[in-house]
Design an enzyme around this catalytic site. Structure first.
Site, short mmCIF file in Angstrom:
data_model
loop_
_atom_site.label_atom_id
_atom_site.label_comp_id
_atom_site.label_asym_id
_atom_site.label_seq_id
_atom_site.Cartn_x
_atom_site.Cartn_y
_atom_site.Cartn_z
N GLU A 42 -11.02 2.83 7.27
CA GLU A 42 -10.60 2.04 6.10
C GLU A 42 -11.05 2.72 4.81
O GLU A 42 -12.20 3.17 4.71
CB GLU A 42 -11.23 0.64 6.21
CG GLU A 42 -10.28 -0.47 5.91
CD GLU A 42 -9.09 -0.50 6.88
OE1 GLU A 42 -8.00 -0.04 6.48
OE2 GLU A 42 -9.26 -1.00 7.99
N ASP A 45 -8.03 7.06 3.78
CA ASP A 45 -6.79 7.85 3.62
C ASP A 45 -6.72 8.54 2.26
O ASP A 45 -6.44 9.72 2.17
CB ASP A 45 -5.52 7.03 3.95
CG ASP A 45 -5.24 5.85 3.04
OD1 ASP A 45 -6.15 5.45 2.26
OD2 ASP A 45 -4.12 5.31 3.10
N GLY A 66 -2.35 -7.57 4.02
CA GLY A 66 -3.01 -6.34 4.47
C GLY A 66 -2.34 -5.72 5.68
O GLY A 66 -2.91 -4.83 6.31
N LEU A 67 -1.14 -6.19 6.03
CA LEU A 67 -0.42 -5.62 7.18
C LEU A 67 0.72 -4.73 6.70
O LEU A 67 1.60 -4.35 7.47
CB LEU A 67 0.09 -6.74 8.10
CG LEU A 67 -1.03 -7.65 8.63
CD1 LEU A 67 -0.46 -8.74 9.51
CD2 LEU A 67 -2.07 -6.84 9.39
N SER A 107 3.38 -5.01 4.48
CA SER A 107 4.79 -5.37 4.36
C SER A 107 5.45 -4.49 3.30
O SER A 107 6.66 -4.20 3.40
CB SER A 107 4.93 -6.84 3.98
OG SER A 107 4.41 -7.09 2.69
N SER A 108 4.68 -4.03 2.31
CA SER A 108 5.29 -3.21 1.25
C SER A 108 5.79 -1.88 1.81
O SER A 108 6.92 -1.47 1.51
CB SER A 108 4.32 -2.99 0.09
OG SER A 108 3.16 -2.33 0.49
N GLU A 164 5.47 3.71 -4.34
CA GLU A 164 4.42 2.68 -4.44
C GLU A 164 3.45 3.03 -5.56
O GLU A 164 3.02 2.16 -6.31
CB GLU A 164 3.71 2.51 -3.09
CG GLU A 164 2.62 1.46 -3.13
CD GLU A 164 2.68 0.43 -2.01
OE1 GLU A 164 3.52 0.53 -1.11
OE2 GLU A 164 1.84 -0.49 -2.05
N ASP A 212 -0.08 3.83 5.27
CA ASP A 212 0.87 2.75 5.52
C ASP A 212 2.27 3.29 5.76
O ASP A 212 2.97 2.86 6.68
CB ASP A 212 0.91 1.79 4.33
CG ASP A 212 -0.45 1.18 4.05
OD1 ASP A 212 -1.38 1.40 4.85
OD2 ASP A 212 -0.59 0.49 3.02
N TYR A 254 -9.34 -2.57 -5.49
CA TYR A 254 -8.84 -1.44 -4.69
C TYR A 254 -8.76 -0.17 -5.53
O TYR A 254 -9.30 0.88 -5.17
CB TYR A 254 -7.46 -1.78 -4.11
CG TYR A 254 -6.86 -0.70 -3.22
CD1 TYR A 254 -7.01 -0.76 -1.84
CD2 TYR A 254 -6.14 0.36 -3.76
CE1 TYR A 254 -6.47 0.22 -1.02
CE2 TYR A 254 -5.60 1.34 -2.95
CZ TYR A 254 -5.76 1.26 -1.58
OH TYR A 254 -5.23 2.24 -0.78
P1 ADP Z 1 1.01 -5.92 1.89
O1 ADP Z 1 1.65 -4.56 1.85
O2 ADP Z 1 -0.40 -5.88 2.35
O3 ADP Z 1 1.81 -6.94 2.64
P2 ADP Z 1 1.54 -5.76 -0.91
O4 ADP Z 1 1.12 -6.58 -2.07
O5 ADP Z 1 1.30 -4.30 -0.92
O6 ADP Z 1 0.93 -6.45 0.38
O7 ADP Z 1 3.12 -5.95 -0.70
C1 ADP Z 1 3.70 -7.23 -0.63
C2 ADP Z 1 4.97 -7.24 -1.45
O8 ADP Z 1 6.01 -6.50 -0.78
C3 ADP Z 1 5.55 -8.63 -1.61
O9 ADP Z 1 4.95 -9.31 -2.69
C4 ADP Z 1 7.02 -8.31 -1.90
O10 ADP Z 1 7.21 -7.91 -3.24
C5 ADP Z 1 7.26 -7.09 -1.02
N1 ADP Z 1 7.83 -7.52 0.28
C6 ADP Z 1 7.26 -7.48 1.49
N2 ADP Z 1 8.07 -8.01 2.46
C7 ADP Z 1 9.19 -8.40 1.83
C8 ADP Z 1 10.40 -9.05 2.25
N3 ADP Z 1 10.58 -9.41 3.53
N4 ADP Z 1 11.33 -9.29 1.31
C9 ADP Z 1 11.14 -8.93 0.02
N5 ADP Z 1 10.03 -8.36 -0.44
C10 ADP Z 1 9.05 -8.09 0.44
MG MG Z 2 1.07 -2.93 0.62
#
Ligand code: ADP
Ligand code: MG
Length: 378
Positions: A35, A38, A125-126, A128-129, A161, A173, A222
């Protein structure tokens, strides 16, 4: 076509009045260990998980981008040559950022219609971005007839990003979302960018527990931690903390010294964990996870009382092998390695005791290791 993909294709058709041409899907990830290493050119060991973001796309005859977030029920509409940062932030910046990064490499992108949906928990923290970025870049390149390796896509997404989301993330990521392998963890040397698939022992399950304490990385410490690490490296006359050793660190002022000690000891733990996973050595995994968590909590100061509680509850729960904070920290999730046969009981026991003690809506996610981004015909 799986039900979720069919649903996305229908949402696309309802929004854009025609059918999509391709669907790209990319997974979220959970980091097993390594952690905040990277961006210090160190080692990490993430797993791509069976939670994905999917993007349905069709090329257009003009240079417009009409984007649609199914989950947010929001739209964006802009011309490719003005893919500027969206002042309102949110998902639109990822779309605009990825397109900007690809265009900045002189790639001949076409205008596109696109719809996005996903089940990676957002801001937990998984990653999604990164899942969104990889699915987007895969979809847009397919729609434009551009062939790019998953590795190159990931590097473009990381730039997006940095520039557009304001998070100075490392490469973990995006590489996990691009290069993950079914049944394996992905070892990444973030200096050479070499990767290695590390098969996970059978009989071992990954359980993620979400503290439901939200993180907003651009606003959390961060980026501050990132600066502190760079400062520590500079004070030691090094390009990065990758090449630091424990004896050098003693010369640093207290705060910087503790940050650097976390990075140096964590790198050693990743290498040890890689070997322990290959050997199925659960006792060593348990020790390494515990040491990693303590280091993040005490030296790096990236944990929270809620995350510490989750780790404490996991330690006594049925089937537990290892538990630690995962992701950037300051909220988010713990990652737990658990005997597969007892994974369900473990997850339920920890999450329900956590809910009882905190009144937060803690939730367990049971995950499998899957392949990275893929594109198919819609
Ligand atoms: P993490 O990467 O840990 O989930 P982040 O803050 O880096 O958190 O990224 C989350 C952001 O990514 C959300 O606020 C949104 O803007 C975008 N995002 C993630 N998944 C989706 C989705 N399914 N549809 C649209 N935007 C998404
Ligand atoms: Mg992210």
């Amino acid at each position: 076509m799986p039900a979720e993909t069919a649903k996305l294709a229908r949402a696309f058709a309802a929004q854009h009045d025609h059918n999509p041409r391709f669907i790209a899907e990319a997974p979220g990830r959970v980091n097993l260990i390594g952690e905040h290493t990277d961006y210090n050119e160190g080692f990490v060991l993430p797993v791509a998980i069976d939670r994905t973001v999917a993007v349905a796309v069709a090329p257009r005859e003009d240079t417009r981008v009409r984007a649609h977030s199914v989950d947010h029920d929001q739209r964006d509409d802009f011309s490719l040559d003005t893919a500027r940062r969206h002042p309102m932030g949110g998902w639109r910046n990822y779309v605009r950022g990825v397109l900007w990064a690809l265009l900045d490499s002189q790639l001949p992108l076409r205008g596109v219609d696109l719809s996005i949906s996903g089940d990676v928990p957002q801001g937990a923290g998984l990653s999604s971005s990164a899942a969104l970025e990889l699915a987007l870049s895969g979809a847009v390149c397919a729609a434009s007839g551009i062939e790019m390796t998953p590795r190159d896509l990931a590097l473009h997404c990381q730039r997006a990003e940095h520039m557009y989301a304001g998070v100075q993330c490392g490469i973990m990521d995006q590489f996990a979302a691009a290069l993950g392998r079914k049944g394996c963890a992905l070892f990444i040397d973030c200096q050479s960018l070499e990767t290695e698939d590390v098969p996970l022992p059978t009989g071992l399950a990954i359980v993620i527990i979400d503290s439901k304490v939200p993180r907003e990385l651009a606003d959390t410490p961060y980026n501050q931690r990132r600066r502190e690490c760079a400062e520590a490296a500079r004070a030691l006359g090094l390009a990065s903390l990758r090449s630091a050793d424990e004896s050098q660190i003693e010369s640093l002022p207290d705060d910087l010294g503790r940050r650097a000690r976390h990075v140096v000891t964590e790198n050693a733990r990743v290498l040890a964990a890689k070997a322990a996973l290959r050997d199925g050595d659960c006792a060593t995994i348990r020790r390494l996870f515990a040491e990693s968590h303590a280091s993040l909590r005490d030296d790096f100061e990236a944990s929270t009382p809620e995350i510490d509680l989750l780790v404490e509850l996991a330690t006594g729960a049925p089937g537990a092998i290892g538990a630690r904070l995962t992701g950037g920290g300051f909220g988010g999730c713990t990652v737990n390695l658990v005997e597969a046969a007892r994974a369900q009981r473990f997850g339920e026991a920890v999450a329900s005791e956590y809910r009882r003690r905190t009144s937060l809506d803690g939730e367990a996610y049971f995950c499998r290791a899957v392949d990275g981004m893929k594109v198919h015909d819609a």
